[in-house]
Scaffold this motif. Sequence first.
Motif, short mmCIF file in Angstrom:
data_model
loop_
_atom_site.label_atom_id
_atom_site.label_comp_id
_atom_site.label_asym_id
_atom_site.label_seq_id
_atom_site.Cartn_x
_atom_site.Cartn_y
_atom_site.Cartn_z
N PHE A 125 0.88 -1.17 -0.25
CA PHE A 125 0.16 -0.37 -0.47
C PHE A 125 0.88 1.04 -0.02
CE2 PHE A 125 0.49 -0.69 4.72
CZ PHE A 125 0.69 0.00 4.99
N VAL A 126 0.54 2.50 -0.28
CA VAL A 126 1.25 3.46 -0.72
C VAL A 126 0.28 4.48 0.34
CG1 VAL A 126 1.63 5.90 -1.46
CG2 VAL A 126 1.28 3.07 -3.06
N TYR A 127 1.16 5.76 1.42
CA TYR A 127 0.44 5.97 2.74
C TYR A 127 1.77 6.95 3.32
CZ TYR A 127 -0.62 8.23 7.10
OH TYR A 127 -0.41 8.62 8.11
N ASP A 128 1.47 8.19 3.02
CA ASP A 128 2.29 9.14 3.48
C ASP A 128 3.75 9.19 2.33
OD1 ASP A 128 3.24 11.21 4.78
OD2 ASP A 128 4.56 10.41 6.25
N ALA A 129 3.56 9.78 0.55
CA ALA A 129 5.24 9.07 -0.28
C ALA A 129 6.14 8.08 1.11
CB ALA A 129 5.13 10.40 0.28
N CYS A 130 5.19 6.81 0.97
CA CYS A 130 5.91 5.59 0.91
C CYS A 130 5.37 3.88 0.20
CB CYS A 130 6.13 5.44 2.52
SG CYS A 130 7.31 6.57 3.37
N LEU A 131 5.70 3.38 -0.07
CA LEU A 131 5.26 2.35 -0.13
C LEU A 131 5.42 1.32 0.36
CD1 LEU A 131 4.78 0.42 -2.77
CD2 LEU A 131 6.95 0.09 -3.43
N TRP A 132 4.21 0.35 0.94
CA TRP A 132 4.65 0.07 2.73
C TRP A 132 4.51 -1.63 1.97
CZ3 TRP A 132 6.54 2.49 6.67
CH2 TRP A 132 6.09 3.41 6.74
N LEU A 133 5.27 -2.40 2.19
CA LEU A 133 4.63 -4.08 2.19
C LEU A 133 3.99 -4.46 3.75
CD1 LEU A 133 4.16 -6.03 0.46
CD2 LEU A 133 6.07 -6.73 0.74
N HIS A 134 3.02 -4.77 4.09
CA HIS A 134 2.69 -5.64 5.01
C HIS A 134 2.17 -7.13 4.77
CE1 HIS A 134 0.18 -6.27 8.62
NE2 HIS A 134 -0.80 -7.17 7.94
N HIS A 135 3.07 -8.00 5.60
CA HIS A 135 2.32 -9.23 6.02
C HIS A 135 2.19 -9.82 7.59
CE1 HIS A 135 3.14 -13.66 6.11
NE2 HIS A 135 3.20 -13.19 4.97
N PRO A 136 0.92 -10.61 7.53
CA PRO A 136 0.30 -10.49 8.90
C PRO A 136 1.74 -11.55 9.71
CG PRO A 136 -1.13 -11.16 6.98
CD PRO A 136 0.18 -10.82 7.12
N ASP A 137 2.53 -12.06 9.46
CA ASP A 137 3.53 -12.67 9.98
C ASP A 137 4.76 -11.89 10.45
OD1 ASP A 137 1.83 -14.89 9.72
OD2 ASP A 137 3.56 -16.16 8.49
#
Length: 493
Positions: free
Chosen positions: A468-480
């Motif tokens: 996802f993209v938020y606050d001019a950053c690309l983020w990557l999330h995984h529940p673990d």
Amino acid sequence: MSYRWETPASVWLEDEKSARFELASSEGLGQVDWQAHARGRVPDCAELLGASLPLTCDCSPIFPEGFAFCPNCGRALKKPAADASQRPDWWGPSGDQFLPRHVPHGLPVTMLPLGASLEQRLAAPAVGRYDLTMPVPPNAHCVFAAATYGFPVQRLLALATTRSVLQYWDPAAQLWHVMVAEEGAAPLAFTASEHAWLPALNPLRGEVALVPTASGLHRLWINPVSETYRTEAVFEAPLASSPGAIRRHISCLFEVDGETRLWSALADGADVDVMHCPGAPGAGWSRPIAYDDRLTWLHEHGQLSWRPGAQPQWLAWPQGWTPRLEFGGPTQSRDGRLWLIGHGVDGYSFLELGTPAPQAEPISGARLGFASLLFRRGHAVVGEPWGPEHVEDPHDDDTLVLPLLRSFNNNRSQPSGLVLRFHKYTGRAEDALSSRTIARTTVEWIGRRNVILDDIARLARPLECVPFVYDACLWLHHPDWNQIRGWRLEALS
């Protein structure tokens, strides 16, 4: 006694003895419980409301919007930045509403110019690292949305769709807050099919989106000052699918008396219509795909298409052919048709979508991807989906590439995007996406320059990775993971 101050959007009360201000009410927020919720979140609330903060004044921790000086001591105050944030909205990898019409809407494709910044990093084989991190939400299995919701600044929401938990990120305190449902609000859980929401394009203050729930389609409103949310019913029925939008119409599937039906209306709620969908299942649908002037929902047993003004059409898959929806989703051929990969008695093949007599194109092995961002093993497929892969490095035969997000750019002849590369993997693609733990995975940007953004050890269930993209950053999330990894996008700031 308290003095009453009124601004264009809010009402504030100033205590006669202490000279401290507190918010009494604000447009679109409903009831405000300032004492219980907001006093510990003054910096965040000041940005949300456009309120002023003290520089050297000790009279009050916050002042109404537009105040340049403290009315008690006369000292200068800090007013919010004029920009507060012109950040692009994010509604999930499949939620970009501004793609051109010749690109399928509903697949993980975005118009954001991510490559402009990411491709300035050191190219492969150099291995990069994430720039910053964010704590994982308390309920880690979630979908993300980043938008203003009618406020002066952008904020991040994480909705746990299986547990009906809405979470709000406080950037000043660097904390996640769980928002409480107001009296009468519908539970936000939705597990019948894949989740997708329809954002409010010109939101009122606090207006978020149309969200699917177990009880129907609802409009979601948030009050980030009091950390609460409420819902308004748009269509009440047990939903079978997430909603989709095509032209000026919105539509979703629902179930009544054991039969699946399609509900549609104009975006303003007018011209409601209900149509029968004989044979269509009552759950297990993919997110709707808007393309070629119609909405399409995919299922393990078939596809359902609908054009505004026409009856929905349910088409079962050919006998003996099973789709591989986990491989990514539909991809386009050169003539603009959509194709879905699956497995039949003769092996893997691509099947044409949207027609009762589909054309089939056999292929020699699994291909992962969507919307022309397609890979066979570690090699890109740059022609027709069933064409030969483009081999640049034979060593990539021992890797498997899983696309996560395509970045659409008309100026590029080849698709670019965010992918996961599984190293030293020679097993079946189905196993890598479900039961295997991958010893080494790299997060890569594929474009004019290939950039390795991060290196991950022992990754399981890669399909649960959420960019996802938020606050001019690309983020990557995984529940673990304990932290969400982020890479700065200076070109977007």
